[in-house]
Design a protein around this motif. Sequence first.
Motif, PDB file in Angstrom:
ATOM      1  N   TRP A  95      18.098   1.261  40.937  1.00  0.00           N
ATOM      2  CA  TRP A  95      19.052   2.415  41.386  1.00  0.00           C
ATOM      3  C   TRP A  95      20.360   2.109  42.075  1.00  0.00           C
ATOM      4  CZ3 TRP A  95      20.157   4.405  46.213  1.00  0.00           C
ATOM      5  CH2 TRP A  95      20.525   5.453  46.432  1.00  0.00           C
ATOM      6  N   LEU A  96      20.119   1.022  43.199  1.00  0.00           N
ATOM      7  CA  LEU A  96      21.518   0.379  43.566  1.00  0.00           C
ATOM      8  C   LEU A  96      22.536   0.251  42.613  1.00  0.00           C
ATOM      9  CD1 LEU A  96      20.407  -2.058  46.526  1.00  0.00           C
ATOM     10  CD2 LEU A  96      21.430   0.235  46.878  1.00  0.00           C
ATOM     11  N   ALA A  97      22.167  -0.573  41.842  1.00  0.00           N
ATOM     12  CA  ALA A  97      22.976  -0.967  40.790  1.00  0.00           C
ATOM     13  C   ALA A  97      23.826   0.112  39.766  1.00  0.00           C
ATOM     14  CB  ALA A  97      22.437  -1.973  39.861  1.00  0.00           C
ATOM     15  N   GLY A 100      26.124   1.415  42.059  1.00  0.00           N
ATOM     16  CA  GLY A 100      27.190   0.741  42.268  1.00  0.00           C
ATOM     17  C   GLY A 100      28.193   0.842  41.267  1.00  0.00           C
ATOM     18  N   VAL A 101      27.854   0.899  39.755  1.00  0.00           N
ATOM     19  CA  VAL A 101      28.619   1.121  38.830  1.00  0.00           C
ATOM     20  C   VAL A 101      29.662   2.519  39.192  1.00  0.00           C
ATOM     21  CG1 VAL A 101      28.846   1.948  36.491  1.00  0.00           C
ATOM     22  CG2 VAL A 101      27.173   0.203  37.219  1.00  0.00           C
ATOM     23  N   ARG A 102      29.143   3.455  39.765  1.00  0.00           N
ATOM     24  CA  ARG A 102      29.801   4.687  40.109  1.00  0.00           C
ATOM     25  C   ARG A 102      30.583   4.558  41.025  1.00  0.00           C
ATOM     26  NH1 ARG A 102      25.086   7.343  38.125  1.00  0.00           N
ATOM     27  NH2 ARG A 102      24.084   7.172  40.086  1.00  0.00           N
ATOM     28  N   ILE A 135      11.598 -11.981  44.792  1.00  0.00           N
ATOM     29  CA  ILE A 135      13.144 -11.649  44.585  1.00  0.00           C
ATOM     30  C   ILE A 135      13.060 -10.515  43.955  1.00  0.00           C
ATOM     31  CG2 ILE A 135      14.921 -12.499  43.438  1.00  0.00           C
ATOM     32  CD1 ILE A 135      14.082 -15.529  43.861  1.00  0.00           C
ATOM     33  N   TRP A 136      13.837  -9.526  44.409  1.00  0.00           N
ATOM     34  CA  TRP A 136      14.018  -8.320  43.546  1.00  0.00           C
ATOM     35  C   TRP A 136      15.247  -7.958  43.646  1.00  0.00           C
ATOM     36  CZ3 TRP A 136       9.154  -8.990  43.203  1.00  0.00           C
ATOM     37  CH2 TRP A 136       8.198  -9.136  44.440  1.00  0.00           C
ATOM     38  N   MET A 137      15.936  -8.459  42.390  1.00  0.00           N
ATOM     39  CA  MET A 137      17.282  -7.979  42.350  1.00  0.00           C
ATOM     40  C   MET A 137      17.797  -7.427  40.884  1.00  0.00           C
ATOM     41  SD  MET A 137      18.637 -12.092  41.744  1.00  0.00           S
ATOM     42  CE  MET A 137      18.829 -12.743  40.196  1.00  0.00           C
ATOM     43  N   SER A 138      18.846  -6.968  40.821  1.00  0.00           N
ATOM     44  CA  SER A 138      19.686  -6.349  39.655  1.00  0.00           C
ATOM     45  C   SER A 138      20.898  -6.849  39.444  1.00  0.00           C
ATOM     46  CB  SER A 138      19.629  -4.886  39.738  1.00  0.00           C
ATOM     47  OG  SER A 138      18.290  -4.408  39.913  1.00  0.00           O
ATOM     48  N   LEU A 139      21.381  -7.295  38.081  1.00  0.00           N
ATOM     49  CA  LEU A 139      22.575  -7.772  38.179  1.00  0.00           C
ATOM     50  C   LEU A 139      23.394  -6.951  37.137  1.00  0.00           C
ATOM     51  CD1 LEU A 139      24.569 -10.546  38.207  1.00  0.00           C
ATOM     52  CD2 LEU A 139      23.343 -11.482  36.046  1.00  0.00           C
ATOM     53  N   LEU A 140      24.674  -6.828  37.288  1.00  0.00           N
ATOM     54  CA  LEU A 140      25.213  -5.906  36.397  1.00  0.00           C
ATOM     55  C   LEU A 140      26.086  -6.658  35.307  1.00  0.00           C
ATOM     56  CD1 LEU A 140      26.440  -2.776  35.773  1.00  0.00           C
ATOM     57  CD2 LEU A 140      28.469  -3.552  37.270  1.00  0.00           C
ATOM     58  N   LEU A 141      25.938  -6.103  34.130  1.00  0.00           N
ATOM     59  CA  LEU A 141      26.466  -6.941  33.002  1.00  0.00           C
ATOM     60  C   LEU A 141      27.268  -5.763  32.149  1.00  0.00           C
ATOM     61  CD1 LEU A 141      23.561  -9.249  31.389  1.00  0.00           C
ATOM     62  CD2 LEU A 141      25.534  -9.722  33.223  1.00  0.00           C
ATOM     63  N   HIS A 203      28.327   0.809  27.666  1.00  0.00           N
ATOM     64  CA  HIS A 203      29.026   0.999  28.783  1.00  0.00           C
ATOM     65  C   HIS A 203      28.629  -0.260  29.921  1.00  0.00           C
ATOM     66  CE1 HIS A 203      31.139   2.661  31.971  1.00  0.00           C
ATOM     67  NE2 HIS A 203      30.269   3.354  32.431  1.00  0.00           N
ATOM     68  N   TYR A 204      27.379  -0.331  30.126  1.00  0.00           N
ATOM     69  CA  TYR A 204      26.930  -1.317  31.003  1.00  0.00           C
ATOM     70  C   TYR A 204      25.538  -1.608  31.200  1.00  0.00           C
ATOM     71  CZ  TYR A 204      25.215   1.913  34.493  1.00  0.00           C
ATOM     72  OH  TYR A 204      24.801   2.982  35.150  1.00  0.00           O
ATOM     73  N   VAL A 205      24.873  -2.677  31.449  1.00  0.00           N
ATOM     74  CA  VAL A 205      23.634  -3.037  31.453  1.00  0.00           C
ATOM     75  C   VAL A 205      23.327  -3.348  32.715  1.00  0.00           C
ATOM     76  CG1 VAL A 205      21.878  -4.839  30.504  1.00  0.00           C
ATOM     77  CG2 VAL A 205      23.607  -3.738  28.899  1.00  0.00           C
ATOM     78  N   VAL A 206      22.033  -3.042  33.226  1.00  0.00           N
ATOM     79  CA  VAL A 206      21.550  -3.363  34.729  1.00  0.00           C
ATOM     80  C   VAL A 206      20.321  -4.231  34.291  1.00  0.00           C
ATOM     81  CG1 VAL A 206      20.477  -2.895  36.774  1.00  0.00           C
ATOM     82  CG2 VAL A 206      22.368  -1.429  35.997  1.00  0.00           C
ATOM     83  N   LEU A 207      20.439  -5.392  34.650  1.00  0.00           N
ATOM     84  CA  LEU A 207      19.275  -6.675  34.438  1.00  0.00           C
ATOM     85  C   LEU A 207      18.623  -6.804  35.857  1.00  0.00           C
ATOM     86  CD1 LEU A 207      18.492  -8.702  32.250  1.00  0.00           C
ATOM     87  CD2 LEU A 207      20.215 -10.404  33.381  1.00  0.00           C
ATOM     88  N   GLY A 208      17.499  -6.049  35.621  1.00  0.00           N
ATOM     89  CA  GLY A 208      16.393  -6.191  36.798  1.00  0.00           C
ATOM     90  C   GLY A 208      15.572  -7.394  36.646  1.00  0.00           C
TER      91      GLY A 208
END
Length: 324
Positions: A95-97, A100-102, A135-141, A203-208
């Motif tokens: 959700w944070l990611a 973030g895109v917005r 580790i709980w993380m999301s990377l924007l691609l 458009h974009y991918v959020v990799l969790g």
Amino acid sequence: SEIREHLLALLIEHADQFVSGEEISRQLGCTRTAIWKHIDELRKAGYEIEARPKAGYCLRYQPDRIAPEEIKALLSTRRFGHAIHYVESVDSTQWLAHQGVRSGAKEGALFLADEQTQGRGRMGRKWHSPPRSGIWMSLLLQPQIPLNLAPQLTLMASVGVTRAIRRETGLPVTIKWPNDLLIDGKKVCGILTELRGEQDQIHYVVLGIGMNVNTPAASFPEDLKTIATSLAAESGRTYRRAKLIAAILEELEHVYDLYLTEGFEPIRHSWESFACMLGQSVTAHTPQGPRQGIARGLHASGALLLETDEGVVVPVYSADIRQV
Ligand code: BTX
């Protein structure tokens, strides 16, 4: 603050060695008094820093923090993780990611938390994400690839993360199709890709990525005890999460660049070399019902190749795989 981040990076770089006050003020361009103030703040955050007249400052103990400066001090990537958005607790870093895109986040931006109160898995499942143990993380691609190739990104990510864990821990992590990371048959890490696109374009991918790092085996909830494990439970030691995160970002950037320049084929090979069920009898629980067969490998599309009893090899696009 930026100065504190620099100071910490300098101390980490010289961990267990003294760095003189003079050296620090030269590198940071600030006064001795200012340094003292920053040292004091770091101590309050849990760092143990020894101060000796003449010798200077020496970092003796770092708490297992995953604040941006901790990760950046260890990072050697070109773009992944250069922007880091950290919060202590959040419902989901996915959700944070998306948020973030917005607000203008770019490819490689990392969103992470010490705790998730509503971590999610695939297909509406839950992901257990207790405070500070994982580790709980999301990377924007933002890959320029057609929408139908998106499943390859998940497989690519599982290769990158597997490499990072093996490199940092030496533990024998394997991949269960499509993207569960297992040690000795138990899940240590899960990967969730969410994408936004229109027509044929991503458009974009959020990799969790969710990884159990220092979770004691006994502290998993009852329903996970037999199916989940952590790096610490498997090895009997704890790991610095920031170090693991830096390694994951490095390996992901490497495998992503490889994917963008050379396509899926090299990724497919690595994936198969890490896969844990190839050559074995499995049941694929697909939305159309169960299918028996022998797992044979990965199709160029990312589908799992299943050899049926009749000797025909069929691709499976969506399923839960169980060994028989
Ligand atoms: P999945 O659907 O493959 O796995 C979810 C299933 O795994 C659950 O139904 C449960 O059986 C089991 N499970 C739940 N929590 C854990 C755990 N901590 N360890 C091992 N097994 C567990 C996998 O989904 C994808 C998970 C991605 C999680 C990341 S964390 C950062 C990001 N934010 C977010 O909300 N999700 C992703």
